[in-house]
Write an enzyme that holds these catalytic residues in place. Structure first.
Site, short mmCIF file in Angstrom:
data_model
loop_
_atom_site.label_atom_id
_atom_site.label_comp_id
_atom_site.label_asym_id
_atom_site.label_seq_id
_atom_site.Cartn_x
_atom_site.Cartn_y
_atom_site.Cartn_z
N CYS A 128 3.88 11.62 17.24
CA CYS A 128 3.14 12.60 17.93
C CYS A 128 4.00 13.36 19.27
O CYS A 128 3.46 14.38 19.56
CB CYS A 128 1.77 12.15 18.64
SG CYS A 128 1.04 11.27 17.06
N HIS A 261 -0.65 17.17 23.72
CA HIS A 261 -0.68 16.72 22.47
C HIS A 261 -2.25 16.41 22.13
O HIS A 261 -3.12 15.95 23.10
CB HIS A 261 -0.11 15.19 22.21
CG HIS A 261 -0.40 14.51 21.15
ND1 HIS A 261 -0.54 15.18 19.60
CD2 HIS A 261 -1.04 13.26 20.97
CE1 HIS A 261 -0.92 14.30 18.94
NE2 HIS A 261 -1.12 13.18 19.31
N ASN A 291 -6.30 15.13 15.19
CA ASN A 291 -4.97 14.85 15.59
C ASN A 291 -4.10 15.07 14.60
O ASN A 291 -4.26 14.51 13.46
CB ASN A 291 -5.12 13.51 16.26
CG ASN A 291 -3.84 13.00 16.67
OD1 ASN A 291 -2.64 13.60 16.29
ND2 ASN A 291 -3.64 11.73 17.37
O1 UT7 Z 1 -1.67 10.47 18.41
C1 UT7 Z 1 -1.28 9.45 19.04
C2 UT7 Z 1 -2.11 8.91 20.28
N1 UT7 Z 1 -3.33 8.50 20.04
C3 UT7 Z 1 -4.15 8.37 20.95
O2 UT7 Z 1 -4.22 9.18 22.02
C4 UT7 Z 1 -5.56 7.78 20.73
C5 UT7 Z 1 -5.92 7.17 21.85
N2 UT7 Z 1 -7.21 6.51 21.55
C6 UT7 Z 1 -8.49 6.86 21.72
O3 UT7 Z 1 -8.29 8.28 21.58
C7 UT7 Z 1 -9.65 6.04 21.53
O4 UT7 Z 1 -9.43 4.74 21.83
C8 UT7 Z 1 -10.51 6.17 20.13
C9 UT7 Z 1 -11.05 7.53 19.85
C10 UT7 Z 1 -9.58 5.97 19.02
C11 UT7 Z 1 -11.55 5.29 20.17
O5 UT7 Z 1 -12.47 5.30 21.34
P1 UT7 Z 1 -13.02 4.15 22.37
O6 UT7 Z 1 -13.79 4.86 23.16
O7 UT7 Z 1 -11.83 3.42 22.97
O8 UT7 Z 1 -13.86 3.37 21.43
P2 UT7 Z 1 -13.73 1.99 21.09
O9 UT7 Z 1 -12.67 1.59 20.35
O10 UT7 Z 1 -13.90 1.22 22.32
O11 UT7 Z 1 -15.00 1.29 20.33
C12 UT7 Z 1 -16.28 1.60 20.79
C13 UT7 Z 1 -17.16 1.24 19.77
C14 UT7 Z 1 -16.93 -0.02 18.93
O12 UT7 Z 1 -18.13 -0.85 18.59
P3 UT7 Z 1 -18.57 -2.00 19.55
O13 UT7 Z 1 -17.66 -2.91 19.42
O14 UT7 Z 1 -18.71 -1.46 20.71
O15 UT7 Z 1 -19.82 -2.17 18.81
C15 UT7 Z 1 -16.43 0.58 17.78
O16 UT7 Z 1 -16.46 -0.33 16.54
O17 UT7 Z 1 -17.42 2.33 18.71
C16 UT7 Z 1 -17.06 1.77 17.46
N3 UT7 Z 1 -16.40 2.58 16.70
C17 UT7 Z 1 -16.92 3.61 16.03
N4 UT7 Z 1 -18.57 3.91 16.00
C18 UT7 Z 1 -18.61 5.06 15.01
C19 UT7 Z 1 -15.09 2.87 16.32
N5 UT7 Z 1 -14.96 3.91 15.74
C20 UT7 Z 1 -16.22 4.34 15.41
C21 UT7 Z 1 -16.61 5.72 14.57
N6 UT7 Z 1 -17.90 5.78 14.28
N7 UT7 Z 1 -15.66 6.17 13.70
#
Ligand code: UT7
Length: 334
Positions: A128, A261, A291
């Site tokens: 990226c 990005h 993304n």
């Molecule tokens: O391009 C390179 C750079 N990439 C980035 O910058 C990405 C950086 N990371 C992010 O943008 C975020 O970490 C994400 C968008 C990937 C995830 O967001 P988050 O707020 O960190 O969510 P999380 O991983 O803490 O997940 C929270 C909850 C989890 O459930 P529990 O464990 O709290 O029950 C996940 O299982 O959300 C759940 N979850 C979803 N729920 C519905 C994860 N993906 C999904 C989904 N739909 N698609």
């Protein structure tokens, strides 16, 4: 490959003279994707995706449409905007993690599609951060005097490497391409650039599969530890922004537009807040593009230029962060 301004009047500089982009026509909304994932027994929703990422839709390329197809379209639009023809180009850099083939490079395929030959053409793999890496390399080659008119392209078909059984990643990415024409100039367009990498973080964002002995070894689908990437991204994007500003003798108050990005609206807003930039000074396309990895910055730039947001003479901060871990920034007067 970090450049600091030499204010000697005779110095050769580089400047963006045209931007272009190309998106696949198929738009997939969060609702549509959620319905498709539900058929696989995965639960997600438009509400979750919008709240956590800012993404409302992404484009997916049809089968048979490759990075070179989107990249050459973006390149043609950028050349047209610059008033240049393919024959004027003496360097092609393509930032991509989803090339058409293992080899040759997507850059040489684009060169052929543009109907030109002879100039150097190569792919640059910094995931990226690829576009800011490419812009920085092209700037250095122009300043060295070896080339005068470069095409820097970011093009991706990330839909090909998404795991549609992993809801934590497959809702985040999309396909597309963006390009700029970067030309030698007596006045500074690009003011300063900084590139970084830290290979200790390979595993937090990778597509580990490889081709060997006629087979794919390992998993060829994208893996990401989202929270680990999020934390690193927020830190390094702030650090690298301050580095390029300091190198150029500028301050955050000099930035007209932050074009980061496009991974997550929360990361973009966090970066702007740390720089004390109002949210409306951030170019945002993640809502419609998702993304698009190396394509996201030139896509956002072209969108902002064509919609009249970004105007000539304004100061832009472009910042990328991604797998590797890699990160970098380019400060420029447009
Ligand atoms: O391009 C390179 C750079 N990439 C980035 O910058 C990405 C950086 N990371 C992010 O943008 C975020 O970490 C994400 C968008 C990937 C995830 O967001 P988050 O707020 O960190 O969510 P999380 O991983 O803490 O997940 C929270 C909850 C989890 O459930 P529990 O464990 O709290 O029950 C996940 O299982 O959300 C759940 N979850 C979803 N729920 C519905 C994860 N993906 C999904 C989904 N739909 N698609």
């Amino acid at each position: 490959m970090n450049s600091q301004p030499d204010r000697t009047p005779s110095q050769r500089h580089s400047r963006i003279t045209g931007t272009g982009s190309m998106l696949p026509h198929r738009r997939v909304s969060n609702h549509e994707l959620a319905a498709q994932l539900a058929e696989r027994g995965l639960e997600t929703s438009d509400e979750w995706i919008v709240e956590r990422t800012g993404i409302r839709a992404r484009r997916f390329a049809d089968p048979g449409v490759n990075a070179s197809d989107l990249g050459v379209g973006a390149a043609r639009h950028a050349l047209e905007a610059a008033g240049r023809s393919p024959e004027d180009v003496d360097l092609i850099i393509v930032a991509t993690s989803t090339p058409d083939m293992v080899f040759p490079s997507t850059a040489t395929i684009i060169q052929r599609k543009l109907g030109i030959q002879g100039c150097p053409a190569f792919d640059l793999q910094a995931v990226c951060s690829g576009f800011v890496y490419g812009l920085s390399v092209a700037d250095a080659m122009i300043r060295s005097g070896s080339v005068s008119c470069a095409l820097v392209i970011g093009s991706e078909v990330f839909s090909r490497i998404l795991d549609f059984n992993d809801r934590t990643t497959c809702v985040l990415f999309g396909d597309g391409a963006g390009a700029v024409v970067l030309e030698a100039s007596a006045t500074a367009g690009i003011l300063s650039t900084r590139l970084h990498a830290d290979g200790q973080h390979t595993e937090i964002l990778c597509t580990p599969g490889t081709v060997s002995g006629g087979q794919v070894l390992g998993d060829p689908l994208l893996k990401m530890d989202g929270q680990a990437v999020f934390k690193l991204a927020v830190r390094v994007l702030d650090e690298v922004a301050r580095e390029v500003l300091e190198d150029a003798g500028r301050t955050p108050a000099d930035i007209d537009w932050l074009i980061p990005h496009q991974a997550n609206i929360r990361i973009m807003q966090g970066t702007a807040k740390k720089l004390k930039l109002p949210p409306d000074r951030v170019v945002v396309t993640v809502d419609e593009h998702g993304n698009t990895s190396a394509a996201s910055i030139p896509l956002a730039l072209d969108h902002a230029v064509r919609s009249g947001q970004v105007r000539h003479g304004e100061t832009l901060l472009l910042e990328g962060v991604g797998g590797g871990f890699t990160w970098g920034a380019v400060l420029l007067d447009f």
